[in-house]
Design an enzyme around this catalytic site. Structure first.
Site, PDB file in Angstrom:
ATOM      1  N   ASP A 112      13.659  39.197  25.828  1.00  0.00           N
ATOM      2  CA  ASP A 112      14.732  39.550  24.907  1.00  0.00           C
ATOM      3  C   ASP A 112      15.919  38.636  25.168  1.00  0.00           C
ATOM      4  OD1 ASP A 112      13.121  41.601  24.020  1.00  0.00           O
ATOM      5  OD2 ASP A 112      14.046  43.106  25.310  1.00  0.00           O
TER       6      ASP A 112
ATOM      7  N   ASP B 179      21.544  50.907  30.404  1.00  0.00           N
ATOM      8  CA  ASP B 179      21.266  52.110  31.176  1.00  0.00           C
ATOM      9  C   ASP B 179      21.258  51.898  32.691  1.00  0.00           C
ATOM     10  OD1 ASP B 179      18.922  50.641  31.088  1.00  0.00           O
ATOM     11  OD2 ASP B 179      17.783  52.145  29.971  1.00  0.00           O
TER      12      ASP B 179
ATOM     13  N   ASP C  82       7.568  40.622  27.806  1.00  0.00           N
ATOM     14  CA  ASP C  82       8.410  40.365  26.636  1.00  0.00           C
ATOM     15  C   ASP C  82       9.705  39.705  27.093  1.00  0.00           C
ATOM     16  OD1 ASP C  82       6.793  41.837  24.580  1.00  0.00           O
ATOM     17  OD2 ASP C  82       7.250  43.516  25.905  1.00  0.00           O
TER      18      ASP C  82
END
Length: 559
Positions: free
Chosen positions: A87, A185, A85
């Protein structure tokens, strides 16, 4: 002050001399320092990029906004992998992003993002675009006493909210890129890549950590786990997927933070479990869960199959699940679709069997007893999650087929092979036989029947009927399996082969926009053709054929 607040909400950059708020001074979130890494050092291969993701970046850049490929995609590019994917992160607000693309949709409440959609149907692709977020201390957030469900009214219209434990429920205040990086994170996920300038931007040493294969939390790990306890599971998933080691300061607080997972919505926990088990590294994920003290007591479904040490037992029950997970990992590695319904049916089968037997021992007829056992297992292990209806229906059908495979007389076999999920049910039967749960001869019989001609099918049914007569005469009751090879010569002409659920999944899988909507379209494929017959292929790594017997789109592996 009011003007600055409005500019913040609209995503406008602050004054150059504006200092970050005291929110970052505690050490829980360190702002970091911008480092730009050129192509000569990072070596990202442009051939691994997604053209549509690059187009999104270019469109935003041409409109005057900053835009970068971000997160796990950059990490994978640095590792020489083609990301699953892509982003994009930008300083444009969701409304500004939506206005630039013909098919773009603002989604989410906890985090508002934009899905830019290209193509339609099976060929569609979604590029997820998020706005740079501000780094705000939890002390500055509004606090509610409940969670997403119990505090809906309190959450309405608010942009930054935490619960009593510090878990972030709303985070929609926009800010500059340096703050956006600090609120991510792990360092390896806080990397930005500009495909037009071929430039990697790094604020927290993520580039070096990728090279050292280390998983390091940004800021104070305990605070970050409190903000979002699911980061504990993400740490496990990334370590298993990438083969990275958790940095000591990131690892130490994990066990103490495990109770916080009880506050996470059950549907989100279910999605995280699916990501652990169905994105190509299931067995490694189980090992990492056990290594970090998460093997038991976190996922009720895993509690049904793992022993007291959090490992798969060596007995048949454990071997059955291991084969299913090995096959799932193999299919993902080959780029094939997988569906949660088949994998979960394998994981919970022995508990269904146990409850079924107890109900039958209590005098309940076989079929109603199986239905009741299935309902009890669903309630105990899956609970009330989004999408359970479809998931449960597919699992139930696989399980309910199993006793039907033992009846091979009359019209039963003819109707069974025409069932939409016959192939998934058959692969489940095969997996059972491979671990010694039943005789492989029964699998061979159904294999020949499914692909046989009308004449071959009649011969097989007659042979099964005759075997049952002989068994009754000898006082042994019903024959449940035929002897391997005990079919007519005509029925054995050519090389027999089973109807592979792998092939069905490849032909029928549909794409999915999210983990709650993982499809199992492959299970609904038509019954196998009868003309073409081929020999069953040997399994690689000992995996069973059922890992993807219900072909559907795997949940997106976020990051």
């Amino acid at each position: 002050m009011i003007k600055n607040l409005i500019d913040k909400l609209l995503g406008k950059p602050g004054k150059p001399d504006a200092k970050p708020k005291a929110k970052a001074s505690s050490g829980a979130h360190a702002l970091g320092k911008r480092l730009e890494i050129g192509v000569a050092e990072h070596g990202i291969d442009p051939e691994l990029l997604d053209d549509r993701a690059v187009k999104v970046v270019r469109t935003l850049s041409d409109a005057g906004f900053e835009a970068y490929i971000v997160g796990g995609a950059v990490r994978d590019l640095l590792l020489g992998r083609r990301p699953k994917d892509f982003d994009v992160a930008t300083n444009a607000t969701p409304e500004q992003v939506k206005a630039l693309f013909r098919r773009a949709f603002i989604i989410g409440r906890r985090f508002r993002i934009v899905h830019v959609v290209y193509g339609r149907g099976r060929e569609h692709e979604v590029i997820e675009v998020s706005t740079f977020r501000a780094l705000l201390a939890n002390e500055a957030a509004e606090q509610v006493s409940g969670n997403e469900k119990t505090s809906k009214d309190e959450l309405a219209g608010k942009s930054h909210v935490v619960d009593a434990s510090g878990r972030v429920l709303r985070d929609n205040v926009w800010g500059p890129q340096i703050e956006d990086a600090a609120r991510r994170d792990f360092t390896i996920n806080a990397l930005y890549y500009d495909p037009q300038r071929e430039l990697v931007v790094d604020y927290h040493g993520g580039f070096a950590d990728v090279k050292k294969r280390v998983l390091r939390m940004i800021g104070d790990p305990e605070t970050r786990y409190r903000e979002d306890p699911v980061r504990i599971l993400r740490a496990v998933r990334f370590a298993a997927k990438l083969g990275f080691e958790l940095e000591p300061k990131t690892r130490v607080p994990v066990k103490a933070m495990i109770p916080l997972l009880q506050n996470v919505p059950i549907s989100r926990m279910f999605d995280e479990m699916i990501k652990l088990l169905q994105t190509g590294h299931a067995l490694a994920s189980l090992d990492e869960l056990r290594k970090q003290g998460l093997g038991r007591g976190v996922f009720s479904i895993l509690d049904a199959v793992l022993d007291e040490k959090g490992a798969l037992p060596d007995e048949a029950r454990g071997q059955f699940v291991r084969r299913a997970l090995e096959d799932t990992d193999r299919r993902v590695a080959e780029g094939r679709s997988v569906a949660p319904s088949f994998m979960l049916a394998c994981m919970l089968w022995h508990e269904v069997q146990g409850r079924w037997q107890r109900l039958r021992d209590g005098g309940e007829p076989a079929v109603p007893a199986l239905q009741q056992a299935i309902d009890l297992v669903f309630d105990a292990r899956i609970g009330d999650i989004s999408g359970r209806g479809k998931l449960a229906a597919d699992m139930r059908e696989i399980w309910m087929m199993q006793p039907r495979f033992e009846r091979r007389s009359g019209n039963g076999p003819y109707s069974l092979v025409e069932q939409p999920r016959y192939r998934a049910g058959f692969d489940f039967l095969l997996l059972r036989a491979e671990v010694g749960d039943l005789d492989m001869a029964l699998v061979d019989w159904w294999e020949d029947f499914a692909l046989g001609s009308d004449e071959e099918r009649r011969a097989l049914v007659e042979q099964a009927r005759e075997s049952e007569r002989q068994q009754r005469k000898s006082g042994g009751g019903r024959v449940r399996q035929v002897a391997k090879g005990a079919v007519s010569g005509e029925a054995r002409t050519g090389a027999p082969a089973r109807a592979s659920a792998d092939d069905e999944a490849d032909d029928g899988a549909d794409a999915s926009d999210g983990p709650d909507e993982a499809g199992e379209a492959g299970e609904g494929a038509s019954a196998p053709a009868r003309k073409r017959r081929r020999r069953r292929k040997p399994r690689s790594g000992g995996g069973g054929g059922g890992g993807g017997g219900a072909g559907g789109a795997v949940p997106a592996d976020a990051g």
